[in-house]
Write a protein that holds these residues in place. Structure first.
Motif, short mmCIF file in Angstrom:
data_model
loop_
_atom_site.label_atom_id
_atom_site.label_comp_id
_atom_site.label_asym_id
_atom_site.label_seq_id
_atom_site.Cartn_x
_atom_site.Cartn_y
_atom_site.Cartn_z
N PHE A 193 0.82 -1.20 0.00
CA PHE A 193 0.00 0.00 0.00
C PHE A 193 0.86 1.26 0.00
CE2 PHE A 193 -4.28 -1.73 1.81
CZ PHE A 193 -4.31 -2.68 0.80
N ASP A 194 2.19 1.11 0.05
CA ASP A 194 3.06 2.28 -0.08
C ASP A 194 2.82 2.91 -1.45
OD1 ASP A 194 4.45 2.58 2.30
OD2 ASP A 194 6.08 1.26 1.70
N GLU A 195 2.78 4.23 -1.47
CA GLU A 195 2.62 4.95 -2.74
C GLU A 195 3.88 5.72 -3.11
OE1 GLU A 195 -1.89 6.07 -3.38
OE2 GLU A 195 -1.14 6.99 -1.53
N ASP A 196 4.79 5.85 -2.17
CA ASP A 196 6.04 6.56 -2.41
C ASP A 196 7.21 5.59 -2.33
OD1 ASP A 196 4.73 9.10 -2.56
OD2 ASP A 196 4.60 9.09 -0.37
N ALA A 197 8.09 5.69 -3.29
CA ALA A 197 9.29 4.84 -3.30
C ALA A 197 10.10 5.08 -2.03
CB ALA A 197 10.13 5.16 -4.53
N MET A 198 10.74 4.02 -1.56
CA MET A 198 11.61 4.13 -0.38
C MET A 198 13.02 4.47 -0.84
SD MET A 198 10.45 1.15 2.31
CE MET A 198 11.79 1.52 3.44
N SER A 199 13.66 5.36 -0.12
CA SER A 199 15.03 5.75 -0.45
C SER A 199 16.01 4.74 0.14
CB SER A 199 15.32 7.14 0.12
OG SER A 199 15.36 7.08 1.54
N LEU A 200 17.23 4.80 -0.34
CA LEU A 200 18.28 3.94 0.22
C LEU A 200 18.50 4.28 1.69
CD1 LEU A 200 20.28 1.71 -0.26
CD2 LEU A 200 21.91 3.42 -1.12
N ARG A 201 18.43 5.55 2.03
CA ARG A 201 18.58 5.96 3.43
C ARG A 201 17.52 5.29 4.30
NH1 ARG A 201 17.35 11.54 6.28
NH2 ARG A 201 18.60 11.23 8.13
N GLU A 202 16.26 5.26 3.85
CA GLU A 202 15.19 4.61 4.60
C GLU A 202 15.46 3.11 4.77
OE1 GLU A 202 11.16 7.08 3.67
OE2 GLU A 202 12.17 6.17 1.95
N TRP A 203 15.96 2.48 3.70
CA TRP A 203 16.28 1.05 3.80
C TRP A 203 17.43 0.80 4.77
CZ3 TRP A 203 13.65 -3.07 3.20
CH2 TRP A 203 12.56 -3.08 2.32
N LYS A 204 18.42 1.68 4.78
CA LYS A 204 19.52 1.53 5.73
C LYS A 204 19.02 1.66 7.17
CE LYS A 204 23.26 2.98 2.69
NZ LYS A 204 24.28 4.00 2.38
N GLN A 205 18.10 2.58 7.40
CA GLN A 205 17.53 2.75 8.75
C GLN A 205 16.72 1.51 9.15
OE1 GLN A 205 15.40 6.42 8.12
NE2 GLN A 205 17.13 7.67 8.77
N LYS A 206 15.94 1.00 8.21
CA LYS A 206 15.14 -0.19 8.50
C LYS A 206 16.04 -1.38 8.79
CE LYS A 206 11.13 -2.63 6.77
NZ LYS A 206 9.96 -2.44 5.92
N TYR A 207 17.07 -1.56 7.98
CA TYR A 207 18.02 -2.65 8.18
C TYR A 207 18.66 -2.55 9.57
CZ TYR A 207 22.19 -5.54 7.67
OH TYR A 207 23.17 -6.48 7.86
#
Length: 192
Positions: A56-70
């Motif tokens: 349901f995400d409508e906005d692409a996730m940035s690499l920074r967001e993925w690094k934070q999630k990781y």
């Protein structure tokens, strides 16, 4: 070229043709994700953000967001797996996140599995879900929840049911994406 000038292409008889090499089997290894995998994970996920209703995400996730999630999942000891081809390409990934932030939910996780478009239908989802269930069990998790879109994700529901997930509920019209209302199907599995 005029139609009457067209000459059909000649095809050699089968016994004179060079045989096509057999297609290589679809091979991969499931392993723990590493920070270097995150650009590929981002691309796989963002493909679904832009082209489907399975997220349901409508906005692409940035690499920074993925690094934070990781980093967050790593700190919590939550499994984050990738499937990698023999050439080092990330073909898909699977991870779990806390179901809710309240402490009492600490043994319950929600799973996510995403495959690169070219890797679908080859058994990769089954391998990732199996490895994710095992890794979550080893990490001390007790319950796994799958929240799946009620439209366009029938294969995901079927896959989870094959792994012993059972439907525990539905929520209708809770998401709005691509100019239409979407619901979710909730499935649950006890990790013994």
């Amino acid at each position: 070229m005029l139609e009457e000038e067209y000459q059909p292409r000649r095809v050699l008889p089968g016994h004179l043709r060079t045989p096509e090499p057999p297609e290589a089997p679809f091979a991969f290894e499931v392993r723990a994700a590493r920070p270097a995998d995150l650009p590929s994970v981002r691309e796989i996920y963002n493909h679904y953000v832009a082209n489907s209703t399975v997220t349901f995400d409508e906005d692409a996730m940035s690499l920074r967001e993925w690094k934070q999630k990781y980093a967050y999942l790593h700190r919590l000891g939550m499994p984050f797996l990738v499937a990698e081809s023999p050439t080092g390409q990330v073909l898909g990934y699977a991870l779990v996140t806390p179901w809710k932030q309240k402490r009492a939910y600490r043994y319950t996780v929600e799973n996510s599995i995403y495959l690169g478009p070219a890797a679908s239908g080859k058994g990769l989802g089954r391998a990732l879900l199996g490895a994710l269930v095992d890794a979550s069990r080893q990490a001390g998790m007790k319950e796994m929840i799958a929240v799946i879109a009620d439209q366009g994700a029938e294969s995901s529901i079927a896959l989870h049911e094959k792994f012993g997930f059972h439907e525990i509920g539905r929520m209708g019209r809770v998401g709005f994406k691509f100019d239409r209302w979407l619901g979710t199907v909730l499935l649950q599995k006890t990790l013994k």
